[in-house]
Design a protein around this motif. Structure first.
Motif, PDB file in Angstrom:
ATOM      1  N   GLN A  47      -0.348   7.192   0.525  1.00  0.00           N
ATOM      2  CA  GLN A  47      -0.354   6.153   1.560  1.00  0.00           C
ATOM      3  C   GLN A  47       0.806   5.182   1.379  1.00  0.00           C
ATOM      4  O   GLN A  47       1.459   4.797   2.353  1.00  0.00           O
ATOM      5  CB  GLN A  47      -1.685   5.409   1.530  1.00  0.00           C
ATOM      6  CG  GLN A  47      -2.855   6.255   2.024  1.00  0.00           C
ATOM      7  CD  GLN A  47      -4.195   5.581   1.788  1.00  0.00           C
ATOM      8  OE1 GLN A  47      -4.331   4.754   0.871  1.00  0.00           O
ATOM      9  NE2 GLN A  47      -5.183   5.935   2.599  1.00  0.00           N
ATOM     10  N   ARG A  48       1.072   4.800   0.145  1.00  0.00           N
ATOM     11  CA  ARG A  48       2.175   3.859  -0.110  1.00  0.00           C
ATOM     12  C   ARG A  48       3.527   4.502   0.215  1.00  0.00           C
ATOM     13  O   ARG A  48       4.415   3.855   0.781  1.00  0.00           O
ATOM     14  CB  ARG A  48       2.139   3.386  -1.559  1.00  0.00           C
ATOM     15  CG  ARG A  48       1.001   2.407  -1.867  1.00  0.00           C
ATOM     16  CD  ARG A  48       1.177   1.780  -3.238  1.00  0.00           C
ATOM     17  NE  ARG A  48       1.079   2.762  -4.315  1.00  0.00           N
ATOM     18  CZ  ARG A  48      -0.052   3.159  -4.879  1.00  0.00           C
ATOM     19  NH1 ARG A  48      -1.214   2.675  -4.461  1.00  0.00           N
ATOM     20  NH2 ARG A  48      -0.044   4.060  -5.860  1.00  0.00           N
ATOM     21  N   ALA A  49       3.684   5.773  -0.126  1.00  0.00           N
ATOM     22  CA  ALA A  49       4.945   6.459   0.159  1.00  0.00           C
ATOM     23  C   ALA A  49       5.162   6.598   1.662  1.00  0.00           C
ATOM     24  O   ALA A  49       6.274   6.379   2.165  1.00  0.00           O
ATOM     25  CB  ALA A  49       4.955   7.838  -0.505  1.00  0.00           C
ATOM     26  N   ALA A  50       4.104   6.953   2.376  1.00  0.00           N
ATOM     27  CA  ALA A  50       4.224   7.104   3.832  1.00  0.00           C
ATOM     28  C   ALA A  50       4.554   5.771   4.487  1.00  0.00           C
ATOM     29  O   ALA A  50       5.393   5.699   5.399  1.00  0.00           O
ATOM     30  CB  ALA A  50       2.931   7.680   4.405  1.00  0.00           C
ATOM     31  N   GLU A  51       3.901   4.703   4.039  1.00  0.00           N
ATOM     32  CA  GLU A  51       4.164   3.388   4.608  1.00  0.00           C
ATOM     33  C   GLU A  51       5.588   2.941   4.286  1.00  0.00           C
ATOM     34  O   GLU A  51       6.272   2.353   5.145  1.00  0.00           O
ATOM     35  CB  GLU A  51       3.167   2.367   4.064  1.00  0.00           C
ATOM     36  CG  GLU A  51       3.380   0.947   4.593  1.00  0.00           C
ATOM     37  CD  GLU A  51       3.401   0.865   6.107  1.00  0.00           C
ATOM     38  OE1 GLU A  51       4.188   0.046   6.640  1.00  0.00           O
ATOM     39  OE2 GLU A  51       2.659   1.609   6.767  1.00  0.00           O
ATOM     40  N   ALA A  52       6.064   3.227   3.087  1.00  0.00           N
ATOM     41  CA  ALA A  52       7.432   2.842   2.718  1.00  0.00           C
ATOM     42  C   ALA A  52       8.454   3.589   3.571  1.00  0.00           C
ATOM     43  O   ALA A  52       9.455   3.010   4.015  1.00  0.00           O
ATOM     44  CB  ALA A  52       7.672   3.127   1.235  1.00  0.00           C
ATOM     45  N   VAL A  53       8.216   4.867   3.812  1.00  0.00           N
ATOM     46  CA  VAL A  53       9.125   5.647   4.672  1.00  0.00           C
ATOM     47  C   VAL A  53       9.095   5.116   6.095  1.00  0.00           C
ATOM     48  O   VAL A  53      10.139   4.963   6.739  1.00  0.00           O
ATOM     49  CB  VAL A  53       8.755   7.143   4.622  1.00  0.00           C
ATOM     50  CG1 VAL A  53       9.474   7.910   5.730  1.00  0.00           C
ATOM     51  CG2 VAL A  53       9.101   7.728   3.265  1.00  0.00           C
ATOM     52  N   GLY A  54       7.898   4.800   6.606  1.00  0.00           N
ATOM     53  CA  GLY A  54       7.803   4.237   7.950  1.00  0.00           C
ATOM     54  C   GLY A  54       8.567   2.930   8.068  1.00  0.00           C
ATOM     55  O   GLY A  54       9.297   2.700   9.046  1.00  0.00           O
ATOM     56  N   ALA A  55       8.419   2.076   7.064  1.00  0.00           N
ATOM     57  CA  ALA A  55       9.116   0.789   7.081  1.00  0.00           C
ATOM     58  C   ALA A  55      10.629   0.985   7.014  1.00  0.00           C
ATOM     59  O   ALA A  55      11.396   0.274   7.684  1.00  0.00           O
ATOM     60  CB  ALA A  55       8.646  -0.072   5.916  1.00  0.00           C
ATOM     61  N   ASP A  56      11.075   1.963   6.215  1.00  0.00           N
ATOM     62  CA  ASP A  56      12.509   2.240   6.111  1.00  0.00           C
ATOM     63  C   ASP A  56      13.076   2.735   7.438  1.00  0.00           C
ATOM     64  O   ASP A  56      14.181   2.341   7.846  1.00  0.00           O
ATOM     65  CB  ASP A  56      12.751   3.277   5.019  1.00  0.00           C
ATOM     66  CG  ASP A  56      14.222   3.650   4.887  1.00  0.00           C
ATOM     67  OD1 ASP A  56      15.031   2.771   4.544  1.00  0.00           O
ATOM     68  OD2 ASP A  56      14.566   4.816   5.155  1.00  0.00           O
ATOM     69  N   LEU A  57      12.325   3.582   8.120  1.00  0.00           N
ATOM     70  CA  LEU A  57      12.784   4.096   9.407  1.00  0.00           C
ATOM     71  C   LEU A  57      12.881   2.976  10.442  1.00  0.00           C
ATOM     72  O   LEU A  57      13.829   2.920  11.231  1.00  0.00           O
ATOM     73  CB  LEU A  57      11.845   5.205   9.900  1.00  0.00           C
ATOM     74  CG  LEU A  57      11.905   6.514   9.106  1.00  0.00           C
ATOM     75  CD1 LEU A  57      10.729   7.408   9.480  1.00  0.00           C
ATOM     76  CD2 LEU A  57      13.222   7.234   9.343  1.00  0.00           C
ATOM     77  N   VAL A  58      11.899   2.074  10.457  1.00  0.00           N
ATOM     78  CA  VAL A  58      11.942   0.934  11.373  1.00  0.00           C
ATOM     79  C   VAL A  58      13.159   0.057  11.063  1.00  0.00           C
ATOM     80  O   VAL A  58      13.867  -0.401  11.971  1.00  0.00           O
ATOM     81  CB  VAL A  58      10.637   0.117  11.295  1.00  0.00           C
ATOM     82  CG1 VAL A  58      10.784  -1.191  12.062  1.00  0.00           C
ATOM     83  CG2 VAL A  58       9.473   0.930  11.858  1.00  0.00           C
ATOM     84  N   ALA A  59      13.407  -0.173   9.769  1.00  0.00           N
ATOM     85  CA  ALA A  59      14.555  -1.004   9.371  1.00  0.00           C
ATOM     86  C   ALA A  59      15.866  -0.356   9.796  1.00  0.00           C
ATOM     87  O   ALA A  59      16.783  -1.035  10.277  1.00  0.00           O
ATOM     88  CB  ALA A  59      14.536  -1.223   7.858  1.00  0.00           C
TER      89      ALA A  59
END
Length: 562
Positions: A47-59
């Motif tokens: 869950q943490r890895a998926a959320e971090a990737v999502g946040a990186d893509l948004v950034a």
């Protein structure tokens, strides 16, 4: 030795430079089992890895801006998809590691997308990239990305992930070449948005040697490996001629005064400035599904529910106001089995491309169609714009009649039309025109259905070539029917963006051409150099050929005066 290859040109321009290959991530998680006691920890890691990737893509999207931002935000939704994460949790619950669970869950979803029709198949590369980024984070290894280079280069890859493409430096990346993809893939969309020449579906792209010099033409799809000095000079002159043509202004017209309005294909208000800058005389294809598929916060719906009438009205009115004296042709929602939306989801179908999609899907949900038509009627109220509305994937007169009735019932005063994307519609075009006011030919889908060739599949790309004589025959049939009925028949597929093919389409009797904004100046300049009669002779020569290559050569011989 000079070698010539041909793929599918998806972004106009010429580039000459050295090859830099984009490495493919080989991120196969090791086999392994975990205990039930470790499952909560593994799920937390995933869950943490998926959320971090999502946040990186948004950034990354925020940094890139424009159309790239919407693409990357849509990709971030994949990383945060609750159904995917539920499948990951289920796999971890039966002993999989976080890495293995993510990999297998994404692989299962990948299979569904790959078999769900051209629109969603085109998102497979996006899903693969998200999977690689999450797995790489879990394994603690970097994801291979764009190569480092201080000198300009031509980027070559199996496919390009939006997260990499969106942040490319156009001053260093001269052009793209990919083995996979098609005209509607995100690589193509972003290449056009960046103004970078691109060729996709090039067989053997992965075999181009690092450092080899290539010359690519993003208009014709031709790639020359190790070009001679003469070839480089010729392509450089071609590029210079096209840049000069881009400075041309005014309406589309042949050298003897025959008007051919040149319109823009857009996905929403954000595309309007480029269309205006290119001198578009209006909009020939407003793809309204971007309002339905677009990420929240980017002016669209999350996909769970359709956008409400006021949201739609505001978006449509922005576009109408931008072309106060022009023509704006709006395509109602083009979705269904191969572009599933939760609120349109029907029964599973063995072949979604041939199922309940386009107008068929809307006729099964008249409330959604009525809301859109009422929003369009309200948006056009009080404006001088020539607003028109057309239905996608119309097969016969009964469907055309049903759409016309729905338009009238919604109080829409705009003319309604039908898209010709199915061979039956081209062959029986006069019957359709007894119900609607105009036709618009979508050459991409028309070729797909005429040749049984998936428009996303590189292996059958030659059958998607718009110069195929059989496709020209279908265009001619629709144009001739429209002329007989005294009505218009435009082309809104990317075939219209091919400068020489635009002349052939004019010769076939097409009454307007709509394309990506960047192609308009070149088409305008090419039309202005030829008479209507010359266009007609070129069209006849192309139809008399037996292959796309021969049709192209025959037409060019006529247009060049040979």
């Amino acid at each position: 030795m000079e070698t010539r290859l041909r793929g599918v040109g998806v972004s106009h321009g010429v580039a000459i430079g050295e090859v830099r290959q984009l490495g493919t991530a080989v991120l196969e998680p090791p086999a392994g089992q975990t205990s039930a006691r470790e499952a909560p920890h593994e799920l937390g890691r995933a869950q943490r890895a998926a959320e971090a990737v999502g946040a990186d893509l948004v950034a990354r999207g925020t940094l890139a801006g424009g159309e790239a931002q919407a693409v990357l935000e849509a990709q971030a939704l994949m990383a945060r998809d609750p159904e995917l994460m539920a499948d990951v949790a289920r796999r971890i619950g039966v002993g999989a590691t976080a890495e293995r669970a993510v990999s297998d869950a994404f692989a299962a979803y990948r299979g569904l997308l790959a078999g769900a029709g051209e629109y969603l198949a085109g998102r497979v590369a996006d899903l693969d990239d998200v999977r690689n980024r999450i797995v790489a984070r879990l394994l603690g290894v970097p994801v291979p990305g764009v190569p480092d280079s201080d000198e300009p280069y031509v980027l070559v890859a199996r496919d390009l992930a939006p997260a990499d493409t969106a942040l490319l430096d156009p001053s260093l990346v001269l052009g793209f070449i990919t083995r996979e993809g098609g005209p509607t893939s995100h690589s193509a969309i972003l290449a056009r948005a960046m103004g970078v020449p691109a060729v996709v579906a090039l067989a053997g792209a992965e075999d181009l040697a690092e450092g080899a010099v290539v010359a690519l033409d993003g208009g014709t799809g031709e790639v020359v490996v190790n070009p001679s000095a003469e070839e480089r000079a010729a392509m450089t002159r071609t590029a210079a001629d096209r840049r000069a043509a881009a400075a041309a202004v005014g309406p589309g017209v042949t050298s003897d005064g025959h008007r051919v309005p040149l319109l823009a294909n857009i996905g929403g208000p954000a595309d309007v400035p480029a269309a205006l800058a290119a001198g578009a005389e209006g909009v020939g294809l407003f793809r309204t599904e971007f309002l339905y598929f677009g990420p929240e916060g980017a002016g669209g719906s999350s996909g769970a529910e359709p956008p409400d009438e006021e949201t739609q009205r505001a978006a449509y009115r922005q576009v109408f106001e931008a072309f106060p004296e022009g023509r704006v042709v709006v395509r109602v929602l083009d979705a269904g089995a191969d572009k599933p939306l939760p609120f349109l989801r029907g029964a599973d179908e063995p072949n979604p491309a041939l199922g309940v999609r386009g107008l068929r899907a809307l006729l099964e949900r008249p409330d959604i169609l009525d809301t859109q038509l009422r929003a369009l009627a309200s948006a056009a109220e009080g404006l001088p714009v020539r607003a028109e509305v057309m239905a996608p994937m119309v097969a016969d007169r009964a469907e055309a009649r049903a759409f016309a009735v729905a338009c009238r019932a919604a109080g829409l005063r705009a003319e309604c039309g039908a898209m010709v994307e199915i061979p039956a519609a081209a062959l029986r075009a006069r019957a359709l025109l007894r119900e609607v006011a105009f036709l618009s030919i979508g050459t991409n889908d028309l070729a797909q259905y005429a040749f049984a060739a998936d428009r996303q599949l590189g292996a059958v790309a030659r059958l998607q070539d718009p110069w195929q004589p059989a496709l020209l025959d279908l265009v001619a049939a629709a144009a001739e029917a429209a002329a007989a009925e005294g009505k218009g028949c435009g082309v809104c597929g990317e075939a219209a963006a091919d400068r020489q093919l635009a002349c052939v389409l004019t010769g076939l009797g097409v009454t307007s051409l709509s394309m990506g904004a960047s192609a308009i100046p070149g088409v305008r300049a090419t039309l202005a150099r030829h008479t209507r009669a010359q266009c007609g002779r070129a069209a006849a020569a192309a139809r008399a050929a037996d292959s796309a290559d021969d049709a192209r050569a025959a037409a060019l011989a006529v247009l060049s005066g040979e």
